[in-house]
Design a protein around this motif. Structure first.
Motif, PDB file in Angstrom:
ATOM      1  N   UNK A   6       0.839  -1.207   0.000  1.00 34.26           N
ATOM      2  CA  UNK A   6       0.000   0.000   0.000  1.00 34.26           C
ATOM      3  C   UNK A   6       0.872   1.254   0.000  1.00 34.26           C
ATOM      4  N   UNK A   7       1.932   1.244   0.800  1.00 31.53           N
ATOM      5  CA  UNK A   7       2.845   2.397   0.859  1.00 31.53           C
ATOM      6  C   UNK A   7       3.530   2.596  -0.491  1.00 31.53           C
ATOM      7  N   UNK A   8       3.933   1.503  -1.132  1.00 31.73           N
ATOM      8  CA  UNK A   8       4.583   1.589  -2.446  1.00 31.73           C
ATOM      9  C   UNK A   8       3.634   2.191  -3.476  1.00 31.73           C
ATOM     10  N   UNK A   9       2.378   1.784  -3.431  1.00 34.93           N
ATOM     11  CA  UNK A   9       1.380   2.331  -4.353  1.00 34.93           C
ATOM     12  C   UNK A   9       1.180   3.824  -4.099  1.00 34.93           C
ATOM     13  N   UNK A  10       1.090   4.201  -2.819  1.00 35.50           N
ATOM     14  CA  UNK A  10       0.922   5.625  -2.484  1.00 35.50           C
ATOM     15  C   UNK A  10       2.108   6.453  -2.963  1.00 35.50           C
ATOM     16  N   UNK A  11       3.312   5.897  -2.922  1.00 33.78           N
ATOM     17  CA  UNK A  11       4.497   6.631  -3.364  1.00 33.78           C
ATOM     18  C   UNK A  11       4.480   6.901  -4.862  1.00 33.78           C
ATOM     19  N   UNK A  12       3.782   6.049  -5.617  1.00 32.86           N
ATOM     20  CA  UNK A  12       3.709   6.276  -7.070  1.00 32.86           C
ATOM     21  C   UNK A  12       2.501   7.124  -7.463  1.00 32.86           C
ATOM     22  N   UNK A  13       1.628   7.406  -6.488  1.00 31.69           N
ATOM     23  CA  UNK A  13       0.419   8.180  -6.786  1.00 31.69           C
ATOM     24  C   UNK A  13       0.756   9.657  -6.941  1.00 31.69           C
TER      25      UNK A  13
END
Length: 196
Positions: A6-13
């Motif tokens: 989830x954190x990795x996805x947020x970093x690419x958002x």
């Protein structure tokens, strides 16, 4: 939840979209707290902050408890904060859920008319209309049950359990906010704004 993923996805958002999402969530919760405060107004003057805090406690409980039991936690929390009957508060939550259902079904009905949708989606909206009618009927029965034929017999049975009778009486008082045009009109407007 896989927190690293989830954190990795947020970093690419895109941060602008994340901030926009946060803003809309805050506005939605603020509108829902104002709506609940409006529905509580015929019972008691409840401060907005207390309403907001109890709403958030209920949402938190809904995330960990089954069957939306967070609504019961919410009524208990606000009753503890304000001294208002928990059963009456629960009645306002029932009315709030019915208002939500009415608004969602109305939005869906308008959408299928505007978009000329047919098939299963249109059928789902018709089912939603039927469920909404049953919910409204249920609230009306809850408000006027004491006036129906045979109510004296039920009251005599409930006299054996005064605590249950007291809880049901207070619940009916909470449901009766549905008779208040100002509270209901405001709740519908705030629900439309929230869902929009």
């Amino acid at each position: 939840v896989d927190v690293p993923a989830a954190w990795q996805t947020l970093q690419t958002a895109d941060p602008a979209w994340v901030l926009g999402l946060i803003a809309f969530v805050v506005i939605d919760i603020a509108l829902r707290a104002a709506r609940w405060q409006m529905l509580l107004a015929p019972l008691a003057r409840v401060p907005y902050l207390a309403t907001l805090q109890s709403l958030l406690v209920g949402y938190l409980a809904n995330n960990v408890l089954p069957a939306r039991l967070g609504e019961v936690v919410r009524s208990h929390d606000l009753g503890r904060r304000t001294g208002v009957s928990r059963s009456a508060i629960l009645g306002t939550i029932v009315v709030e859920r019915v208002v939500d259902t009415i608004v969602v079904v109305a939005i869906a009905a308008v959408a299928i008319l505007v978009l000329s949708v047919r098939g299963i989606v249109a059928s789902a909206v018709l089912v939603g209309l039927a469920v909404t009618a049953l919910l409204v009927l249920g609230v009306a029965l809850g408000i006027y049950a004491h006036r129906l034929p045979g109510a004296e017999r039920v009251a005599a049975i409930l006299d054996r359990w005064p605590r249950v009778r007291h809880v049901l009486t207070r619940l009916r008082i909470g449901l009766a906010v549905a008779q208040n045009p100002r509270a209901m009109g405001g709740a519908i407007v705030l629900s439309l704004a929230s869902w929009s």
